[in-house]
Structure formats: C-alpha cells, structure tokens
Design an enzyme around this catalytic site. Structure first.
Site, PDB file in Angstrom:
ATOM      1  CB  SER A 124      -0.893   0.012   1.247  1.00  0.00           C
ATOM      2  OG  SER A 124      -1.504   1.284   1.424  1.00  0.00           O
ATOM      3  CE1 TYR A 174      -3.889  -2.156   5.220  1.00  0.00           C
ATOM      4  CE2 TYR A 174      -2.817  -0.107   4.582  1.00  0.00           C
ATOM      5  CZ  TYR A 174      -3.489  -1.262   4.233  1.00  0.00           C
ATOM      6  OH  TYR A 174      -3.756  -1.540   2.913  1.00  0.00           O
TER       7      TYR A 174
END
Length: 251
Positions: free
Chosen positions: A135, A148
């Site tokens: 990501s 995350y």
C-alpha cells in the site's frame, strides 16, 4: 504447452480475486487461498479455464500453511508465481485501545507474509516470481493507520531482503503499492464506501489531490501483477511499483 501455476494468497476478493481472474484468463492454473471458504470457492468457480483449486488458509497459522504447502507439493510439485494479496483494514490508535486488535494487523500482514514465504518458497521454481501487494501506507500516514502502515512498510523491506537472498535462484521479488482502489476494504465499519463519500469527492476529486480524479479498479492492479510475473519484468527485483493514480506525487 504446460500450464504455469500461480498461487494467490488473499484471492477471495478485491485485488486478489481480480489477479486470480487475470492469470486464469491468460491460461495459467490458479491456486486461490484465503480464510473465507465460501468466497474462495465462488472465485474459483468463476475463473475461465480449468485446473484451478481453492484452499482454506489462515496465514497466521503455521499448520494451515504447512498443509497448503504439502498439498501443493503433492498435486503440483512446484509453482511459478506467488502473489500475496492478504490484507485487513482495522483502524486503531497508535497508543490507545486494545493492543490485540492493533497487533492483529501485524500478525496477518507482516508475520503472515513471512510465514507464507517460509512455508511456500521451497516449492517456488527457480526463476520464479514473488509479488506482494502492499500500500502507499508503507510511506504515508493517516490517523489510526499505524499498525497497517508498519505492516506494509515491513513487508516492503522484507521483500527487498527476499530479492537479495533469492537472487542466486533467479527469483525476482517485488511489491506493488496501490492507492485508493475500489475493493471491499473501502467499505468502512458503518457500511459506507469511503470512495463514494463527500470527503473523498472534496479532497481527491474537487481539489485535485488525486490527479486522475477517481479510485482505481482491482483489475488495474492485477494488470501490474501480471506484468511483474512476465518476461518484460525480467530485470526488476526489490522494487516498489506504485499504482495510485498520481496521488503520492501531489501535496
């Protein structure tokens, strides 16, 4: 012609499912693994071609991964490409709240990646490919995204280590860092799709922080995965390919 085989972890939805379809469409045999049996079976049934199979695998569990590796060895002997698209999105403050919830992101996305590679890479062919979906959060920050982001950053660095250590086998290892992609992870706890919100329309479309002024499609990431698995990417390893519509070039 002998079919090549791709293993897709997290292949039951979103980018993983789109990637499974792309490889199948190109004539590959696809082994789809996820922790959701029903969705995995649904994806496998939808794939063009034949020989595809689905597996119930929780990447946090070494027993699941060992069983999966044994089944690959027994059925295939080896495989050509490993794609890891396992991901969860659980917002949690950096310094407050339930630590177990915060840590779950690392257990799934970081340690799950390491465990998956340790279990499966003995069966990856020499000159094979490893492609991890990370990501833009590997270098960007948003409120509640510390776990995350840490997981994605660590997977990026782990992939670079794999690129170096597996180079003698001719194995290439790379990551893809998507930005806003319209997947089930875009649906937040209240049931709303953040990509259809006023917040997204204002920040990223109206005021131009996202140059292409739209979210990406899972298929657009799957195409980059397929490129990295193919002959045109034969001199790319240890790299991050950003697929974000230009989001990270703006300020």
């Amino acid at each position: 012609m002998v079919k090549k085989t791709a293993v897709i972890l997290g292949g039951s939805s979103g980018i993983g499912a789109a990637t499974a379809w792309r490889f199948a469409h190109e004539g590959w045999r696809v082994l789809v693994a996820s922790c959701n049996r029903a969705k995995t079976e649904e994806v496998v049934a939808s794939l063009p071609g034949d020989g595809h199979r689905g597996y119930l695998v929780d990447v946090r569990k070494e027993s699941d991964l060992s069983r999966f590796a044994e089944e690959i060895c027994a059925m295939e002997g080896s495989f050509d490409v490993l794609v890891n698209s396992v991901g969860i999105s659980e917002a949690s403050p950096a310094l407050e709240g339930d630590f177990a919830k915060w840590d779950n992101s690392l257990q799934v996305m970081l340690y799950g990646t390491v465990k998956s590679c340790r279990a499966l890479l003995p069966y990856l062919k020499d000159a094979g490919r490893i492609i991890h979906i990370t990501s833009i959060h590997y270098e960007r920050v948003a409120p509640g995204s510390s776990a995350y982001g840490i997981a994605k950053a660590a997977v990026t660095q782990f992939t670079r280590s794999l690129a170096l250590e597996l180079a003698p086998r001719g194995i290439l290892a790379n990551t893809i860092a998507p930005g806003f992609i319209n997947t089930p992870m875009s649906i937040k706890g209240d049931g709303r799709n953040e990509l259809e919100s006023e917040w997204f329309a204002d920040n990223y479309v109206k005021y131009g922080h996202l140059p292409l002024k739209r979210a990406g499609k899972p298929e657009e990431v799957a195409g980059v995965v397929y490129f990295l698995a193919g002959p045109d990417a034969s001199y790319i390893t240890g790299s991050v390919l950003t697929v974000d519509g230009g989001l990270t070039i703006t300020f």
